[in-house]
Design an enzyme around this catalytic site. Sequence first.
Site, PDB file in Angstrom:
ATOM      1  N   GLU A  31      -4.188  -6.447   6.699  1.00 19.53           N
ATOM      2  CA  GLU A  31      -4.806  -6.122   7.991  1.00 19.53           C
ATOM      3  C   GLU A  31      -4.194  -4.827   8.536  1.00 19.53           C
ATOM      4  O   GLU A  31      -2.984  -4.603   8.436  1.00 19.53           O
ATOM      5  CB  GLU A  31      -4.537  -7.292   8.951  1.00 19.53           C
ATOM      6  CG  GLU A  31      -5.721  -7.743   9.745  1.00 19.53           C
ATOM      7  CD  GLU A  31      -6.928  -8.209   8.933  1.00 19.53           C
ATOM      8  OE1 GLU A  31      -7.810  -7.362   8.660  1.00 19.53           O
ATOM      9  OE2 GLU A  31      -7.004  -9.391   8.607  1.00 19.53           O
ATOM     10  N   THR A  33      -4.254  -2.096   7.315  1.00 16.10           N
ATOM     11  CA  THR A  33      -3.716  -1.274   6.225  1.00 16.10           C
ATOM     12  C   THR A  33      -4.740  -0.240   5.762  1.00 16.10           C
ATOM     13  O   THR A  33      -4.373   0.755   5.153  1.00 16.10           O
ATOM     14  CB  THR A  33      -3.362  -2.165   5.011  1.00 16.10           C
ATOM     15  OG1 THR A  33      -4.425  -3.094   4.827  1.00 16.10           O
ATOM     16  CG2 THR A  33      -2.073  -2.933   5.240  1.00 16.10           C
ATOM     17  N   GLY A 118     -18.162 -10.481  18.094  1.00 14.38           N
ATOM     18  CA  GLY A 118     -16.822 -10.465  18.678  1.00 14.38           C
ATOM     19  C   GLY A 118     -15.860 -11.469  18.057  1.00 14.38           C
ATOM     20  O   GLY A 118     -14.818 -11.771  18.621  1.00 14.38           O
ATOM     21  N   ALA A 119     -16.217 -11.998  16.881  1.00 17.39           N
ATOM     22  CA  ALA A 119     -15.354 -12.996  16.245  1.00 17.39           C
ATOM     23  C   ALA A 119     -14.467 -12.375  15.171  1.00 17.39           C
ATOM     24  O   ALA A 119     -13.748 -13.074  14.466  1.00 17.39           O
ATOM     25  CB  ALA A 119     -16.201 -14.111  15.651  1.00 17.39           C
ATOM     26  N   ASP A 169     -14.377  -2.900   6.501  1.00 16.52           N
ATOM     27  CA  ASP A 169     -15.511  -3.747   6.869  1.00 16.52           C
ATOM     28  C   ASP A 169     -16.798  -3.291   6.193  1.00 16.52           C
ATOM     29  O   ASP A 169     -17.559  -4.093   5.648  1.00 16.52           O
ATOM     30  CB  ASP A 169     -15.719  -3.734   8.389  1.00 16.52           C
ATOM     31  CG  ASP A 169     -14.473  -4.149   9.135  1.00 16.52           C
ATOM     32  OD1 ASP A 169     -13.539  -4.658   8.490  1.00 16.52           O
ATOM     33  OD2 ASP A 169     -14.429  -3.961  10.364  1.00 16.52           O
TER      34      ASP A 169
HETATM   35  C1  GLA Z   1     -11.256  -3.744  12.083  1.00 19.71           C
HETATM   36  C2  GLA Z   1     -11.561  -2.393  11.462  1.00 19.71           C
HETATM   37  C3  GLA Z   1     -11.109  -2.336  10.002  1.00 19.71           C
HETATM   38  C4  GLA Z   1      -9.657  -2.782   9.842  1.00 19.71           C
HETATM   39  C5  GLA Z   1      -9.434  -4.101  10.585  1.00 19.71           C
HETATM   40  C6  GLA Z   1      -7.981  -4.500  10.595  1.00 19.71           C
HETATM   41  O1  GLA Z   1     -12.024  -4.757  11.478  1.00 19.71           O
HETATM   42  O2  GLA Z   1     -12.935  -2.117  11.525  1.00 19.71           O
HETATM   43  O3  GLA Z   1     -11.283  -1.031   9.498  1.00 19.71           O
HETATM   44  O4  GLA Z   1      -8.775  -1.791  10.291  1.00 19.71           O
HETATM   45  O5  GLA Z   1      -9.878  -4.050  11.931  1.00 19.71           O
HETATM   46  O6  GLA Z   1      -7.530  -4.778   9.316  1.00 19.71           O
END
Ligand code: GLA
Length: 377
Positions: A31, A33, A118-119, A169
Amino acid sequence: MQTKISNEFKNRFGSEGTFYASAGRINLIGEHTDYNGGFVFPGAIDKVIMAEIRPNGTDKVRLFSIDINETAEFGLEEADAPKAQWARYIFGVCRETIKRGGVVKGFDAVFAGNVPLGAGLSSSAALESCFAFALNDLFNGNTIDKFELARIGQSTEHNYCGVNCGIMDQFASVFGKKGNLMRLDCRSMEYEYFPFDPKGYTLVLIDSVVKHELVDSPYNKRRESCERVARRLGIETLRDATMESLNAIKGDITAEDYFRAKFVIEEKERVLAVCDALERGDYDTVGRKMYETHDGLSKDYEVSCEELDFLNDVARQCGVTGSRIMGGGFGGCTINLVKDELYDNFIATARERFNTRYGHEPKIYPVVISDGARRVE
Ligand code: GLA
């Protein structure tokens, strides 16, 4: 969902279009990263945004969002940016495609989704990836490669939505493959599929249904801390930092920046440890690392909140193998790796205790690892 979209499309536009879908994501570990050039370990899930789309022969985009029950219409020039946030995601995808030399013409679209908002399951990346994939298919003969589709979504966040996010994401949403998690090296962009079928265990999300206001954009602030420390160390990203190099400059940076960078350095190692453990079928280690991530996100990176720490405590007390806050933070879900025989008791206990404490039940989503962006036949 498809029938609902199809009926709505027919009513509004009097014809039929092509269906596309893209998925929300989970992340087993890794996370904050991605924007530090480290590793992430996400997978797409069975919750999607689905759209029916048809070119309309004009230079205007006409949209209807079933879930928000709103329409939007805009042109394709930079000055045509719509006001509504939900429409800006799609406008951004159009603009970012055009900026890369891609073709986008006017189209009509109706869309809906079941990715909870938002989850921390990246409903926005699902929306971006769905439209990026569709525009590539409808107007560009699929000549834009998949990484570029993910970057189109990421740049949309940066340039049209004010979130300086990493690539995780959108990558997960575009590249997701049924039954597989993916380890992505966010520096080289090399990735590997890992079949994920933990026999005897279940992955489940517990949604606190808490969405803390991102006042002052704390996500972007976390990123700025990391970039400051990297600059101070004379490296491009914290990927190249070690605890030794960080400790050597401890006196020159703020305590806050120190702890942010410490988390990232430790998290980078945890992803690799989890991959090794998975290959050995060693779920105890996977789970222990998940708890370590939670502690780091809560104490050092400070992106947790009371409700998520509470859910994490409940998991520990119920003997859950691994549990942690998932995604960017500031609300949303915990992801939990639970032995099958403990599952029912854990879910019942989490529901009951959370309800007693906060006056509402959390939502429960069993994780089903599924395909990412696609055309729906
Ligand atoms: C959000 C961001 C991702 C990532 C995460 C944390 O989802 O969109 O790029 O940085 O937070 O890991």
